[in-house]
Write an enzyme that holds these catalytic residues in place. Structure first.
Site, PDB file in Angstrom:
ATOM      1  N   ARG A   1      -7.276 -11.175   4.532  1.00 30.25           N
ATOM      2  CA  ARG A   1      -6.214 -10.214   4.864  1.00 30.25           C
ATOM      3  C   ARG A   1      -6.252  -9.828   6.328  1.00 30.25           C
ATOM      4  NH1 ARG A   1      -6.749  -5.741   0.304  1.00 30.25           N
ATOM      5  NH2 ARG A   1      -8.843  -5.941   1.105  1.00 30.25           N
TER       6      ARG A   1
ATOM      7  N   HIS B   1     -25.396 -19.609  -7.912  1.00 32.97           N
ATOM      8  CA  HIS B   1     -25.955 -20.441  -6.842  1.00 32.97           C
ATOM      9  C   HIS B   1     -27.365 -20.944  -7.155  1.00 32.97           C
ATOM     10  CE1 HIS B   1     -27.928 -16.755  -5.384  1.00 32.97           C
ATOM     11  NE2 HIS B   1     -28.709 -17.524  -4.653  1.00 32.97           N
TER      12      HIS B   1
ATOM     13  N   GLU C   1     -37.927 -10.099  -5.112  1.00 33.66           N
ATOM     14  CA  GLU C   1     -37.467 -10.118  -3.719  1.00 33.66           C
ATOM     15  C   GLU C   1     -38.177  -9.010  -2.960  1.00 33.66           C
ATOM     16  OE1 GLU C   1     -33.034 -11.130  -3.359  1.00 33.66           O
ATOM     17  OE2 GLU C   1     -33.125  -9.765  -5.049  1.00 33.66           O
TER      18      GLU C   1
ATOM     19  N   HIS D   1     -28.707 -15.383 -12.907  1.00 29.40           N
ATOM     20  CA  HIS D   1     -29.808 -16.233 -12.453  1.00 29.40           C
ATOM     21  C   HIS D   1     -30.986 -16.304 -13.438  1.00 29.40           C
ATOM     22  CE1 HIS D   1     -27.396 -15.931  -8.969  1.00 29.40           C
ATOM     23  NE2 HIS D   1     -27.950 -14.869  -8.430  1.00 29.40           N
TER      24      HIS D   1
HETATM   25  C1  BG6 Z   1     -27.506 -12.872  -5.446  1.00 30.34           C
HETATM   26  C2  BG6 Z   1     -27.655 -11.403  -5.682  1.00 30.34           C
HETATM   27  O1  BG6 Z   1     -26.752 -13.467  -6.449  1.00 30.34           O
HETATM   28  O2  BG6 Z   1     -28.794 -13.482  -5.401  1.00 30.34           O
HETATM   29  C3  BG6 Z   1     -28.528 -10.761  -4.612  1.00 30.34           C
HETATM   30  O3  BG6 Z   1     -26.368 -10.791  -5.669  1.00 30.34           O
HETATM   31  C4  BG6 Z   1     -29.850 -11.487  -4.507  1.00 30.34           C
HETATM   32  O4  BG6 Z   1     -28.750  -9.389  -4.892  1.00 30.34           O
HETATM   33  C5  BG6 Z   1     -29.630 -12.993  -4.361  1.00 30.34           C
HETATM   34  O5  BG6 Z   1     -30.518 -10.992  -3.355  1.00 30.34           O
HETATM   35  C6  BG6 Z   1     -30.940 -13.750  -4.429  1.00 30.34           C
HETATM   36  O6  BG6 Z   1     -30.698 -15.095  -4.121  1.00 30.34           O
HETATM   37  P1  BG6 Z   1     -31.821 -16.010  -3.466  1.00 30.34           P
HETATM   38  O7  BG6 Z   1     -31.158 -17.344  -3.330  1.00 30.34           O
HETATM   39  O8  BG6 Z   1     -32.189 -15.384  -2.149  1.00 30.34           O
HETATM   40  O9  BG6 Z   1     -32.965 -16.015  -4.429  1.00 30.34           O
END
Ligand code: BG6
Length: 482
Positions: free
Chosen positions: A47, A175, A213, A237
């Site tokens: 946008r 991902h 993390e 995940h």
């Molecule tokens: C994302 C989450 O999908 O995955 C984040 O929204 C998280 O909160 C991230 O930090 C972790 O991904 P990776 O690839 O760093 O393990």
């Protein structure tokens, strides 16, 4: 015969955080590695009031920030920039999609549309594509997570997208499935014969899956605070990792075979409801502490004050099927933990009869598969300590570093996913039934917390979470592998 790659990639949310950190850098790498066809064009839609030159600047800064210096090449950057065009699109305005159609011209044929926007806009964007005649000609749509915030909202979004696109053209991104290390789990399980005979409740005592993390919410408070760790990490995940560890061998590595096996695992998950919610789950929230040697504030200071959003979750999950009956899976994820680590720990049963006597020491093998930050596979073998004072047993490690064995750059997970979507391959994307089964399981937990008035338990930044998470696993007679 594989279809030719799409010739146009259109990124909605082209100036957002995910685009800058992950998607543009992935496309840059792919271009530099010769993976994009010469005539493939990249369109950024947003946008924002900018133009193609403005977007190219934004992309250059993003690439220079998030791509390792050793991969930055001026010639490659310039060639990449030439592929990029900007189109101003407000996903709620049909006329903007007409302008998009004009900008795309013949490139609209099999174009791939990536929605890295608020999920509430996915339906409107699909309608917009349809009204401009773009949907019928599209290769497909890639949908970033989260798809909804519970089962009901995910059904609404999935319905809105399904009204325009058939399932085989919908690429729902998790991902984690694009990570080499995660795909390697499938190789480990299904390209080796030595694990499968042991991969069941006769040999395995319990399994731990951890995604820890060290970062906090890092400026994403407004999104994160409406989500929390259960929706942000467990629903997608963690449950995907659980599926890959627990699924039956698929007949082939193709979209339907793999996803048919994953959905069976999700459907076999025992619901955690009623009184079991407080016994089998723990929610936590980080407070001030020391993270990686630096003093840091708590979740409230990282955002806009007190909140009941959880930044840590631990769960005891049970899979009610023949292979896994009686084998608890302990899942754990949190922000601001001691270490950054994604790993799967499989603990085998002790020997049925210990001929060395109970005082001799451990008789359990442990397989530890670390996916991040290093890719390693370690197997603890029990050995006799050298010495004359009888049999003293001790675990020693067979350790394999995949990081060392396969040197070279690990691709960003999105590179693999974008390439597969450009090819039309949905194997590493989530099917609608998977997303909905995962939401149904997670919803019971969140509504259980709400009913019980359960607030997340505090834990200091830089720790392994609240002590209740230790108690959770100890109740089953085990402890977290740290
Ligand atoms: C994302 C989450 O999908 O995955 C984040 O929204 C998280 O909160 C991230 O930090 C972790 O991904 P990776 O690839 O760093 O393990």
């Amino acid at each position: 015969m594989t279809a030719p790659l799409s010739k146009a990639f259109v990124l909605f949310g082209a100036t957002g955080d995910l685009a800058k950190r992950m998607i543009w850098p992935s496309l840059y790498h792919m271009d530099r590695d010769g993976l994009l066809p010469d005539d493939c064009r990249l369109y950024g839609a947003a946008r924002e009031k900018t133009d193609s030159e403005g977007l190219r600047q934004i992309v250059r800064t993003a690439v220079e920030t998030f791509v390792g210096k050793e991969f930055l090449e001026e010639a490659a950057l310039q060639r990449f920039a030439l592929r990029i065009n900007f189109v101003r699109v407000d996903a709620t305005k049909a006329e903007d999609f007409k302008a998009l159609a004009e900008a795309l011209g013949e490139h609209a044929e099999r174009a791939l549309y990536y929605f890295a926007t608020a999920p509430a806009l996915y339906g409107a964007a699909c309608q917009g594509l349809a009204s401009a005649g773009l949907a019928a000609r599209a290769g497909g749509v890639m949908l970033e997570k989260p798809i909804g915030k519970d089962l009901a909202s995910s059904i609404r979004i999935n319905d809105a997208v399904a009204a325009i696109f058939e399932e085989r053209r919908i690429f729902r991104v998790d991902h984690y499935l694009g990570k080499e290390a995660v795909q390697n789990l499938l190789a480990l399980r299904f390209a080796n014969t030595i694990f499968e005979p042991l991969w069941n409740n006769r040999s395995i005592e319990h399994v731990q899956i951890t995604i820890a993390e060290t970062v906090g919410v890092e400026g994403r408070w407004s999104y994160y605070n409406t989500s929390g760790a259960l929706r942000d990490m467990v629903q997608n995940h963690l449950l995907q990792l659980l599926c890959l560890v627990a699924m039956e061998p698929p007949a082939a590595f193709d979209a339907e075979s793999v996803r048919n096996e994953k959905i069976k695992v999700l459907r076999s998950l025992r619901p955690i409801s009623g009184g079991f919610v407080l016994q089998r789950t723990v929610a936590g929230q980080y407070r001030a502490g020391v993270s990686q040697g630096v003093s840091v504030g708590g979740y409230a200071e990282d955002g806009e004050g007190e909140s009941d959003t959880e930044t840590f979750v631990a769960i005891r999950a049970d899979i009610d099927n023949w292979r896994w009956a009686g084998v608890p899976f302990f899942l754990r994820t949190g922000k601001r933990m001691t270490d950054r680590r994604t790993e799967i720990v499989v603990r085998f049963r002790p020997v049925p009869h210990n001929i060395f006597g109970h005082g001799a020491g451990a008789t359990q093998n442990v397989l530890r598969i670390q996916l991040q930050p290093q890719e390693t596979v370690e197997l603890e073998i029990i050995a006799k300590e050298p010495g004359l004072s009888g049999a003293r047993l001790r675990p020693v490690r067979l350790d394999l570093s995949l990081t060392r064995a396969f040197q070279g750059r690990r691709r960003i997970a999105y590179e693999r996913l974008i390439l597969d979507a450009l090819k039309g391959d949905t194997t590493l994307f989530l099917r609608r039934d998977e997303i909905e089964a995962a939401w149904a399981w997670v919803d019971e937990i969140s509504s259980g917390w709400a009913k019980a008035g359960e607030r997340p338990k505090p834990y200091p930044s830089g720790s392994w979470g609240p002590s209740a998470a230790i108690a959770l696993i100890e109740r089953a007679g085990f402890s977290w592998a740290e």
